[in-house]
Design a protein around this motif. Sequence first.
Motif, PDB file in Angstrom:
ATOM      1  N   LEU A   1      56.545  43.318  42.753  1.00 10.59           N
ATOM      2  CA  LEU A   1      56.325  44.629  42.156  1.00 10.59           C
ATOM      3  C   LEU A   1      56.590  44.584  40.660  1.00 10.59           C
ATOM      4  N   GLU A   2      57.693  43.952  40.257  1.00  9.27           N
ATOM      5  CA  GLU A   2      58.030  43.878  38.832  1.00  9.27           C
ATOM      6  C   GLU A   2      57.038  43.006  38.063  1.00  9.27           C
ATOM      7  N   ALA A   3      56.594  41.906  38.677  1.00  7.40           N
ATOM      8  CA  ALA A   3      55.643  41.013  38.003  1.00  7.40           C
ATOM      9  C   ALA A   3      54.330  41.737  37.717  1.00  7.40           C
ATOM     10  N   PHE A   4      53.817  42.443  38.724  1.00  7.36           N
ATOM     11  CA  PHE A   4      52.549  43.144  38.514  1.00  7.36           C
ATOM     12  C   PHE A   4      52.746  44.413  37.701  1.00  7.36           C
ATOM     13  N   ALA A   5      53.971  44.976  37.740  1.00  5.45           N
ATOM     14  CA  ALA A   5      54.271  46.098  36.849  1.00  5.45           C
ATOM     15  C   ALA A   5      54.302  45.628  35.400  1.00  5.45           C
ATOM     16  N   ALA A   6      54.809  44.404  35.156  1.00  3.14           N
ATOM     17  CA  ALA A   6      54.773  43.845  33.799  1.00  3.14           C
ATOM     18  C   ALA A   6      53.328  43.705  33.333  1.00  3.14           C
ATOM     19  N   ASN A   7      52.457  43.220  34.236  1.00  4.07           N
ATOM     20  CA  ASN A   7      51.032  43.148  33.899  1.00  4.07           C
ATOM     21  C   ASN A   7      50.457  44.537  33.645  1.00  4.07           C
ATOM     22  N   ALA A   8      50.975  45.526  34.388  1.00  2.23           N
ATOM     23  CA  ALA A   8      50.510  46.901  34.189  1.00  2.23           C
ATOM     24  C   ALA A   8      50.934  47.422  32.822  1.00  2.23           C
ATOM     25  N   PHE A   9      52.127  47.042  32.363  1.00  2.00           N
ATOM     26  CA  PHE A   9      52.544  47.434  31.019  1.00  2.00           C
ATOM     27  C   PHE A   9      51.667  46.761  29.965  1.00  2.00           C
ATOM     28  N   PHE A  10      51.210  45.552  30.258  1.00  2.00           N
ATOM     29  CA  PHE A  10      50.245  44.898  29.372  1.00  2.00           C
ATOM     30  C   PHE A  10      48.991  45.753  29.234  1.00  2.00           C
TER      31      PHE A  10
ATOM     32  N   LEU B   1      44.636  42.081  49.106  1.00  3.04           N
ATOM     33  CA  LEU B   1      43.260  41.779  48.689  1.00  3.04           C
ATOM     34  C   LEU B   1      42.261  42.667  49.430  1.00  3.04           C
ATOM     35  N   GLY B   2      42.569  43.003  50.674  1.00  2.29           N
ATOM     36  CA  GLY B   2      41.727  43.939  51.405  1.00  2.29           C
ATOM     37  C   GLY B   2      41.741  45.317  50.771  1.00  2.29           C
ATOM     38  N   PHE B   3      42.936  45.765  50.367  1.00  2.00           N
ATOM     39  CA  PHE B   3      43.033  47.049  49.669  1.00  2.00           C
ATOM     40  C   PHE B   3      42.278  46.992  48.339  1.00  2.00           C
TER      41      PHE B   3
ATOM     42  N   GLY C   1      50.523  45.338  43.862  1.00  2.00           N
ATOM     43  CA  GLY C   1      51.718  44.499  43.872  1.00  2.00           C
ATOM     44  C   GLY C   1      52.709  44.961  44.921  1.00  2.00           C
ATOM     45  N   ARG C   2      52.875  46.267  45.037  1.00  2.00           N
ATOM     46  CA  ARG C   2      53.755  46.805  46.077  1.00  2.00           C
ATOM     47  C   ARG C   2      53.195  46.528  47.467  1.00  2.00           C
ATOM     48  N   ALA C   3      51.867  46.624  47.595  1.00  2.00           N
ATOM     49  CA  ALA C   3      51.234  46.305  48.881  1.00  2.00           C
ATOM     50  C   ALA C   3      51.498  44.858  49.262  1.00  2.00           C
ATOM     51  N   ALA C   4      51.505  43.957  48.254  1.00  2.67           N
ATOM     52  CA  ALA C   4      51.797  42.551  48.532  1.00  2.67           C
ATOM     53  C   ALA C   4      53.237  42.365  48.982  1.00  2.67           C
ATOM     54  N   ASP C   5      54.167  43.114  48.376  1.00  5.59           N
ATOM     55  CA  ASP C   5      55.572  43.033  48.793  1.00  5.59           C
ATOM     56  C   ASP C   5      55.757  43.503  50.232  1.00  5.59           C
TER      57      ASP C   5
ATOM     58  N   PHE D   1      42.140  42.337  37.314  1.00  3.21           N
ATOM     59  CA  PHE D   1      43.465  41.949  36.843  1.00  3.21           C
ATOM     60  C   PHE D   1      44.322  41.458  38.013  1.00  3.21           C
ATOM     61  N   TYR D   2      44.387  42.293  39.042  1.00  3.53           N
ATOM     62  CA  TYR D   2      45.292  41.976  40.146  1.00  3.53           C
ATOM     63  C   TYR D   2      44.872  40.713  40.891  1.00  3.53           C
TER      64      TYR D   2
END
Length: 450
Positions: free
Chosen positions: A42-51, A383-385, A371-375, A239-240
Amino acid sequence: MNADARRIQRVYLTLTLGNTLAASFIWGINTLFLLDAGLTNLEAFAANAFFTAGMVLFEVPTGVVADTWGRKLSYLLGTITLAVSTLLYFLMWQVHAPFWAWAVVSMLLGLGFTFFSGAVDAWLVDALRFVGYAGGLEKVFGRAQIVSGIAILFGSVAGGVIAQATNLGVPFLIRAGVLVAMFVVAALLMKDIGFTPDHSTGPLKATRAVLSASIEFGLKRRAVRYMMFAAPFATGVGFYVFYALQPYLLELYGDKTAYSIAGLAAAILAGAQILGGWAAPRIRRLFRLRTTVIIGATLGSVVVLTALWLTTTFWVALLLLVLWGLVSAIGLPIQQSYMNDMIPSKQRATVLSFESLMGSVGGVVVQPILGRAADVSGYAASLGFAAIIELLGVPFILASRRQREKADAASDADAGDTTAGASGATDARGATDATPPDSPGDIGTLPPVD
């Protein structure tokens, strides 16, 4: 093609090669790098989201730089900003910095990319028109995609191998060095041709003018507006998926420290991009409308992501990765050409940046969700979502198609300036009378990354 046009294309391809090579050293390992720094999915993809949030925040101000002070200056500022931000990423990885620090520096990376978005393509198109280039843009963007693919092929494999031989931080240092080198190259070779920067307006007035131009030549033009509305879905998913495939393939492979496999995944996408860039103008000739190919590429991506959701075999996933990269690579040059041919020269960088902003909004929202869905449910389910989310953009592309813009039917055979000013007469609804009705049988993104 005259000598000036060839020279301009060589400079553009050189810039594309350098930018992509710099970025690709980390593309295969970026998610692994963030996870190694102590972040959760979640934090890793949230960092990408801040990008991508940084891209949203800074698109308009940097559009002011490109359209009022010059596309070259915008490019130079982008290289320096990205180099400094990349070095900060390296330092934070060393000290396992808290999440808020990653968020701040990720936004600075977004700032760096906004200096590029729109400005470089606008520089190319304006310069080519100025020197009398009368060919289609698909060929040029297709060549750029091939060059990008070659750079990714080398950089991503090298980045993965270097990371495995040393550590995950070294590719970031190499990236910063290449960006500094590109600053020097652009300073020597890049000149604003066919565009005269306007230094007379202050920052606030220029910003208002940029916003006004984005609305007048972007949102108010229906075909352009609907493509902008489609951008958040494709860009957010792009991105994801690019970043999620790194740990997902390692998971299927059975060795989460095999960083070279992550580099191989990015290299496969590079190979698909090379093939897609070569194939795009050829496939374009098979269809009367550009939007046919764009919609087909989007639906192809949806199908492949659904298949990735269902597979549990590493080698099958690699094959699907090739297909995903291929359909995305075929659609991108055609979409770029479609958008460029609907926008006047003076506002080209502005409107293209605004389109990038719309796509970045999708990245801000989509990445943390997936990212949360992956967690919670694993990478496969996420990937389905992602497939479902990307599918939501198709109605907007169809709506753009229904406006019957001349740019939709333009081809390499069309000569002259195919900007919005030459797109045919429009009626009160914004549709153009220059394109014949759709034929009954004519039924149907690598994002910037930090």
